[in-house]
Design a protein around this motif. Structure first.
Motif, mmCIF file in Angstrom:
data_model
loop_
_atom_site.group_PDB
_atom_site.id
_atom_site.type_symbol
_atom_site.label_atom_id
_atom_site.label_comp_id
_atom_site.label_asym_id
_atom_site.label_seq_id
_atom_site.Cartn_x
_atom_site.Cartn_y
_atom_site.Cartn_z
ATOM 1 N N VAL A 172 21.375 -12.527 -25.125
ATOM 2 C CA VAL A 172 20.237 -12.397 -24.218
ATOM 3 C C VAL A 172 19.512 -11.076 -24.454
ATOM 4 N N ILE A 173 20.293 -10.011 -24.683
ATOM 5 C CA ILE A 173 19.697 -8.704 -24.931
ATOM 6 C C ILE A 173 18.954 -8.685 -26.263
ATOM 7 N N GLN A 174 19.473 -9.369 -27.267
ATOM 8 C CA GLN A 174 18.818 -9.408 -28.566
ATOM 9 C C GLN A 174 17.435 -10.043 -28.476
ATOM 10 N N ASN A 175 17.219 -10.909 -27.512
ATOM 11 C CA ASN A 175 15.927 -11.576 -27.323
ATOM 12 C C ASN A 175 15.089 -10.909 -26.231
ATOM 13 N N ALA A 176 15.487 -9.704 -25.815
ATOM 14 C CA ALA A 176 14.789 -9.051 -24.705
ATOM 15 C C ALA A 176 13.452 -8.487 -25.155
ATOM 16 N N TYR A 177 12.495 -8.455 -24.215
ATOM 17 C CA TYR A 177 11.218 -7.780 -24.443
ATOM 18 C C TYR A 177 11.403 -6.295 -24.140
ATOM 19 N N LEU A 178 11.126 -5.441 -25.125
ATOM 20 C CA LEU A 178 11.380 -4.025 -24.962
ATOM 21 C C LEU A 178 10.319 -3.338 -24.115
ATOM 22 N N SER A 179 9.107 -3.866 -24.100
ATOM 23 C CA SER A 179 8.047 -3.270 -23.281
ATOM 24 C C SER A 179 6.964 -4.293 -23.002
ATOM 25 N N GLN A 180 6.228 -4.065 -21.962
ATOM 26 C CA GLN A 180 5.088 -4.904 -21.605
ATOM 27 C C GLN A 180 4.058 -4.040 -20.903
ATOM 28 N N ILE A 181 2.802 -4.294 -21.197
ATOM 29 C CA ILE A 181 1.697 -3.518 -20.637
ATOM 30 C C ILE A 181 0.837 -4.433 -19.776
ATOM 31 N N LYS A 182 0.563 -3.978 -18.563
ATOM 32 C CA LYS A 182 -0.192 -4.774 -17.610
ATOM 33 C C LYS A 182 -1.360 -3.949 -17.051
ATOM 34 N N PRO A 183 -2.479 -4.597 -16.729
ATOM 35 C CA PRO A 183 -3.564 -3.883 -16.047
ATOM 36 C C PRO A 183 -3.162 -3.546 -14.609
ATOM 37 N N ASP A 184 -3.753 -2.489 -14.070
ATOM 38 C CA ASP A 184 -3.387 -2.041 -12.731
ATOM 39 C C ASP A 184 -4.641 -1.673 -11.959
ATOM 40 N N LEU A 185 -4.629 -1.960 -10.659
ATOM 41 C CA LEU A 185 -5.778 -1.665 -9.805
ATOM 42 C C LEU A 185 -5.294 -1.245 -8.427
ATOM 43 N N GLY A 186 -5.890 -0.176 -7.887
ATOM 44 C CA GLY A 186 -5.581 0.289 -6.541
ATOM 45 C C GLY A 186 -6.859 0.580 -5.775
ATOM 46 N N LEU A 187 -6.798 0.474 -4.448
ATOM 47 C CA LEU A 187 -7.956 0.695 -3.585
ATOM 48 C C LEU A 187 -7.551 1.568 -2.406
ATOM 49 N N GLY A 188 -8.516 2.317 -1.846
ATOM 50 C CA GLY A 188 -8.195 3.149 -0.695
ATOM 51 C C GLY A 188 -9.416 3.558 0.094
ATOM 52 N N VAL A 189 -9.192 3.912 1.355
ATOM 53 C CA VAL A 189 -10.229 4.480 2.217
ATOM 54 C C VAL A 189 -9.635 5.706 2.903
ATOM 55 N N TRP A 190 -10.500 6.685 3.274
ATOM 56 C CA TRP A 190 -10.037 7.941 3.849
ATOM 57 C C TRP A 190 -11.076 8.445 4.837
ATOM 58 N N LEU A 191 -10.653 8.705 6.054
ATOM 59 C CA LEU A 191 -11.513 9.247 7.104
ATOM 60 C C LEU A 191 -11.008 10.641 7.441
ATOM 61 N N TYR A 192 -11.901 11.660 7.404
ATOM 62 C CA TYR A 192 -11.415 13.026 7.623
ATOM 63 C C TYR A 192 -12.469 13.899 8.275
ATOM 64 N N GLY A 193 -11.951 14.871 9.046
ATOM 65 C CA GLY A 193 -12.790 15.859 9.703
ATOM 66 C C GLY A 193 -12.132 17.214 9.618
ATOM 67 N N ALA A 194 -12.438 18.099 10.567
ATOM 68 C CA ALA A 194 -11.917 19.463 10.512
ATOM 69 C C ALA A 194 -10.407 19.517 10.702
ATOM 70 N N SER A 195 -9.869 18.685 11.587
ATOM 71 C CA SER A 195 -8.461 18.825 11.971
ATOM 72 C C SER A 195 -7.655 17.541 11.874
ATOM 73 N N PHE A 196 -8.209 16.496 11.300
ATOM 74 C CA PHE A 196 -7.446 15.245 11.242
ATOM 75 C C PHE A 196 -7.799 14.459 9.984
ATOM 76 N N PHE A 197 -6.953 13.497 9.662
ATOM 77 C CA PHE A 197 -7.245 12.540 8.601
ATOM 78 C C PHE A 197 -6.577 11.219 8.951
ATOM 79 N N ALA A 198 -7.119 10.143 8.399
ATOM 80 C CA ALA A 198 -6.531 8.813 8.523
ATOM 81 C C ALA A 198 -6.891 8.044 7.265
ATOM 82 N N GLY A 199 -5.925 7.337 6.709
ATOM 83 C CA GLY A 199 -6.199 6.627 5.472
ATOM 84 C C GLY A 199 -5.397 5.353 5.334
ATOM 85 N N ALA A 200 -5.881 4.483 4.456
ATOM 86 C CA ALA A 200 -5.187 3.245 4.120
ATOM 87 C C ALA A 200 -5.429 2.963 2.645
#
Length: 337
Positions: A172-200
């Motif tokens: 099973v190991i002899q037939n193993a895939y040694l590496s794989q490359i995949k596309p990646d995507l991330g998203l985010g929002v950020w609300l901030y002022g003088a004394s606070f922050f909130a994010g997702a």
């Protein structure tokens, strides 16, 4: 037969890991939320660079270890004056009560950055590299809202040389895939002022199948989204001491909800100490120093509260911060929560 069973369970454990927490966890993320939220790209008036290393669960052979480097900056040559990205004209400390009372939100602007994270656990390694972009909108005189995206690639590798057998490698190991490359995507929002922050934010938005062998029975691994929600607020205990409580909620299906509670106490914006508690996992001690207007250094140690404490001595994490093009000579960034 015994060796095939060993390989079977190894691959099954890999599949379980690939269905659960696939991205590394950090103790000091609260001082570099950019690692999990691209909407922070360009939030400061200078180039903010972080280089870090995390050794998790010391005492356990082949326990996870993580190295990362990140950098982000605002776009454009014009320096924004008397706002979230710079010092006021009278050179007040950006963490001072006076500065907070006279805080002005930054004008709309763009930011970008780069992140590279190498995470290794036993024979499995993962390299994530992304470019990030964010747009910061001025909502009111004292409030900004930003939206960000991270796009890149993930390379998942299997080091078969790290697997030891009594009578040679398994088929099973002899037939193993040694590496794989995949596309990646991330998203985010950020609300901030003088004394606070909130994010997702969410990482691994794109669904991807993962496999280490051509055997169909083992090919059930896949990327799953990682969701992060965070909130924090700065309080003044007196003119020179601030307290910064914050919380992060993390959800990675099908694992249980993870909740972190953090507290940082800063003295004259030069040194600080703090603590963190992760439910059903650990509590941490943190400390940092602003060495100069160019460098800052932070360290944390996790005390394990789960059953792993029987075999592990805890987790170390150290991060070096570099502030380039710091023309206003800010000792530490205004958004160093």
């Amino acid at each position: 037969m015994r060796y095939s069973i060993y390989v079977f369970w190894l691959l099954m454990l890999s599949v379980v890991a690939l269905h659960a927490q696939q991205r590394p966890q950090y103790t000091q993320y609260i001082f570099n939320n950019y690692l999990v939220n691209p909407a922070i790209s360009g939030i400061e008036n200078y180039t903010d660079i972080k280089v870090g290393y995390r050794q998790q669960w010391t005492g356990i052979k082949d326990a996870p270890k993580t190295s990362f480097v990140s950098a982000h900056w605002k776009l454009g040559d014009e320096y924004l004056w008397k706002n979230a990205l710079s010092l006021p004209e009278n050179t007040d400390d950006p963490m001072s009560r006076n500065y907070m009372q006279n805080y002005t939100a930054s004008p709309a602007h763009h930011g970008m950055g780069v992140i590279a994270v190498l995470d290794e656990a036993g024979p499995i390694s993962r390299l994530d590299a992304s470019l990030t972009y964010a747009y910061h909108l001025q909502m009111t005189d004292q409030l900004n809202f930003s939206v960000g995206v991270a796009a890149g690639i993930s390379r998942i590798g299997l080091d078969v040389n790290a697997l030891e057998f009594q009578t040679g490698p398994d088929q099973v190991i002899q037939n193993a895939y040694l590496s794989q490359i995949k596309p990646d995507l991330g998203l985010g929002v950020w609300l901030y002022g003088a004394s606070f922050f909130a994010g997702a934010s969410v990482q691994q938005v794109l669904p991807q199948k993962l496999k280490f062998t051509s055997e169909p029975i083992y090919n059930t691994g896949k990327d799953v989204p990682h969701y992060f929600f965070t909130l924090g607020y700065r309080l003044f205990l007196d003119e020179e001491i601030t307290a910064l409580p914050s919380v992060m909620v993390r959800k990675v299906s099908p694992t249980p909800l993870s909740i972190d509670a953090n507290l940082k106490i800063a003295f004259k914006d030069r040194v600080w100490v703090g603590g963190s508690y992760r439910r059903n996992d650990s509590f941490s001690a943190l400390a940092g120093i602003n060495v100069s207007k160019l460098l800052n250094l932070t360290y944390s140690y996790d005390f394990i509260t789960s059953d792993l404490s029987r075999v592990s001595n805890g987790t170390h994490e150290i991060v070096l911060g570099i502030q380039l093009n710091n023309v206003y000579e800010v000792m530490s960034k205004a958004k160093m929560w």
